[in-house]
Design an enzyme around this catalytic site. Structure first.
Site, short mmCIF file in Angstrom:
data_model
loop_
_atom_site.label_atom_id
_atom_site.label_comp_id
_atom_site.label_asym_id
_atom_site.label_seq_id
_atom_site.Cartn_x
_atom_site.Cartn_y
_atom_site.Cartn_z
N HIS A 186 57.59 51.27 51.94
CA HIS A 186 57.99 52.84 51.89
C HIS A 186 56.48 54.05 51.85
O HIS A 186 56.63 54.56 52.84
CB HIS A 186 58.21 53.17 50.10
N ARG A 288 71.48 58.06 58.45
CA ARG A 288 71.33 57.32 56.62
C ARG A 288 72.17 57.96 56.67
O ARG A 288 71.37 59.05 55.75
CB ARG A 288 70.44 57.23 56.83
N GLU A 414 71.96 42.28 60.49
CA GLU A 414 70.59 41.72 59.30
C GLU A 414 70.63 40.77 59.00
O GLU A 414 69.18 40.94 57.94
CB GLU A 414 71.09 43.32 58.40
N ASN A 437 64.25 45.16 59.97
CA ASN A 437 63.84 45.19 58.66
C ASN A 437 64.30 43.55 58.31
O ASN A 437 63.64 43.08 57.51
CB ASN A 437 63.50 46.88 58.40
N ASP A 438 65.72 44.30 57.76
CA ASP A 438 66.09 43.46 56.86
C ASP A 438 66.52 42.47 57.45
O ASP A 438 66.22 41.13 56.61
CB ASP A 438 67.26 43.83 56.28
N ARG A 448 60.27 43.05 51.48
CA ARG A 448 59.44 44.04 52.03
C ARG A 448 58.33 44.21 51.61
O ARG A 448 57.63 45.05 52.42
CB ARG A 448 60.60 44.45 52.84
N CYS A 485 67.51 49.07 65.94
CA CYS A 485 67.18 50.54 64.78
C CYS A 485 66.16 49.88 64.25
O CYS A 485 66.13 50.75 63.43
CB CYS A 485 68.49 50.82 65.18
#
Length: 560
Positions: A186, A288, A414, A437-438, A448, A485
């Site tokens: 975050h 999102r 993902e 990311n995932d 993460r 992305c």
């Protein structure tokens, strides 16, 4: 000790005195008992929980974008019905409201830490909510940061909760430095959205003495303590020169020989549109939509959804806007849906498209709202499903989109199974978008948010590059475009490699756009291909990056 090294996750250089943030809320006395009026004590606890939830919502509304989405999820923690029942039971047994809240959150913490994975990484967020509620009950100042300062400071902490940073700006914070976290934590995501330099996974950061002058390089990950005036001037001038060079490159994304690579922005809602436009985004590659659904007693009406989608579509007339349909579940539960029982590992449970298929009325309403918005705009709307694992899932999603009147439907890669069989999925859809990311989290079985696992989230990991190549090859085999992305797209060096691999578009946090645009403009498609081949032939992230840079000489002029 005059320097520390971590992972640079948000570019730029920041300098200022260290503000060392720590949580100082004392643990409530386990032996304390209330005065016997259990009803009054229960009411106190209820008011405190709601006060904190409302405060988190308000902070999110002021911050907007990704921060709003994250803080809404935290507010849900304070309003959890199960927590309220547990707190009430403890108060009825004579425990004070503060201690009851502390113990109630403690039980939840044990559950989510034990679950591990994506849910386990929310423990710090849970602790933050708990501390805020205890502070209200004990009449103490809530954990927080100064909203104003005589000069911008470098915020140093072991870790930061979303509520800590939501209301901050570049005028207040010169840079972030944390001991924990990774490139997709975050702190990293919010720092990039704010355009503030940040270094995470920086060992020893919390031991920096308050007030120490600190120079932070969000490119290299170097944190200098008490630097000389010359060092500060040199670093600041170099950063300013770099920004000047980057700003001089304008227009659509393309390589030096004219190969077009659309550069798009990742946003968390309409409030992020201004930043996307300011940094020259050609469209939106990831919109999102969770902000519309979280922290609600009922699902948003189609009219409300249509208005939110239309606001972004109208900002890019004739441009591309790719909307990710609701990605709920795991740490983003929906209060208006009935629980389906405890999941040992929610990150591997009912989330993303799986949740949609369990509640098709939610998906169908969102798709109808998107179709209505599309009819009122000239933007080219695309929709894509999160967390797709199989060809059958992709086919069902596309069918639902077609039934709603949406002409362009895709899926996100993902999950490793989706990358491995990307050709099968691409045969069913109009496009593919890789969420690195995932994909990294599931490929390496690495949380993460765990700082000690940061190395496994390095987007230069050869295994991750292999999966990206598989996904791109599968899409091209079916004649379908394949973009990226994930946060990897915002690394200007890696962006060139991704183009060399065959990625057709790149979407990232808006502040990353100028550096990527400049890096691509200085290299031909052939150079990008050679850089990709060199990176794929290595066995470590460090080797991959070094091998790629050897084929990208223009980066030296950008000091990237």
């Amino acid at each position: 000790m005059n320097a520390l090294t971590g992972m640079g996750v948000s570019p730029g250089v920041g300098f200022g005195p260290a503000y060392v943030f720590s949580r100082d809320i004392p643990v409530p006395d386990p032996d304390a008992r209330h005065d016997g009026d259990a009803a009054a004590e229960r009411a106190r606890a209820t008011r405190a929980l709601e006060q904190v939830a409302a405060d988190l919502e308000e902070r999110g509304a002021r911050a907007g974008g990704q921060a709003q989405e994250i803080l809404k999820a935290q507010a849900l923690m304070a309003r959890d019905p199960g927590l309220a029942v547990g707190v009430a039971g403890l108060v009825d047994a004579g425990v004070t409201a503060a201690r009851a809240v502390y113990e109630g959150f403690g039980k939840y913490r044990e559950i989510i830490v034990g679950a591990g994975g994506y849910l386990g990484e929310r423990a710090a967020d849970l602790d933050d909510v708990r501390d805020r509620v205890v502070a209200v009950l004990e009449g103490l100042p809530a954990p927080g940061l100064p909203a104003r300062a005589a000069q911008p400071y470098v915020l140093v902490a072991r870790d930061l909760a979303p509520a800590d940073t939501a209301a901050l700006s570049r005028d207040v914070v010169a840079a972030f430095v944390t001991e924990h976290g990774g490139p997709t934590s975050h702190t990293a995501i919010l720092a990039r959205a704010m355009g503030v330099p940040a270094v995470v996974a920086c060992g020893g950061a919390a031991s920096i003495a308050a007030g120490t002058p600190v120079l932070v390089d969000g490119f290299s990950g170097l944190v200098r303590l008490a630097p000389s005036d010359d060092e500060v001037v040199t670093a600041t001038k170099a950063s300013a020169a770099r920004q000047s060079v980057l700003a001089a490159v304008t227009g659509p994304g393309a390589t030096s020989d004219g190969h077009a690579v659309p550069l798009l922005a990742n946003i968390g809602g309409p409030r992020d549109v201004d930043g996307a436009l300011r940094y020259g985004a050609e469209g939106i590659g990831l919109y999102r939509t969770e902000f519309l659904f979280l922290d609600r007693a009922s699902a948003p009406a189609e009219e409300e959804q249509t208005a939110a989608y239309l606001e972004v579509l109208n900002a890019f007339p004739g441009g591309r806007v790719t909307v990710r349909t609701l990605d709920a579940g795991a740490d983003k539960p929906l209060a208006f849906l009935p629980p389906w029982g405890r999941e040992p590992n929610p990150a591997l449970g009912q989330r993303g498209l799986r949740l949609y298929e369990k509640h098709p009325e939610i998906m169908n309403a969102q798709l109808r709202a998107l179709a209505r918005a599309s009819l009122q705009s000239t933007a080219k709307l695309q929709v894509m499903a999160p967390m797709v694992a199989t060809q059958e899932e992709a086919a069902r999603y596309v069918a639902a989109c077609r039934d709603a009147g949406l002409p362009s439907a895709g899926v996100m890669i993902e999950i490793p199974s989706a990358a491995l069989r990307a050709s099968d999925l691409a045969a069913e859809v109009d496009f593919i978008s890789i969420g690195t990311n995932d994909l990294a989290q599931y490929t390496f079985a690495a949380d993460r948010e765990v700082g000690t696992l940061t190395a496994l989230h390095d987007p230069w990991q050869p295994a991750l590059l292999d999966l990206v190549l598989m996904a791109v090859s599968g899409a091209l085999e079916q004649g379908k475009p394949c973009g990226v992305c994930g946060e990897a797209a915002g690394d200007p060096v890696l962006a060139c490699v991704l183009v060399g691999i065959g990625v057709t578009s790149l979407s990232m946090a808006p502040p990353a756009l100028p550096a990527v645009r400049a890096a691509l403009s200085l290299h031909s498609r052939e150079q990008c291909l050679l850089a990709a081949q060199a990176a794929l032939a290595t066995t470590t992230p460090q080797e991959a990056r070094g091998a790629a840079r050897a084929h990208l000489p223009g980066l030296a002029g950008l000091a990237l």
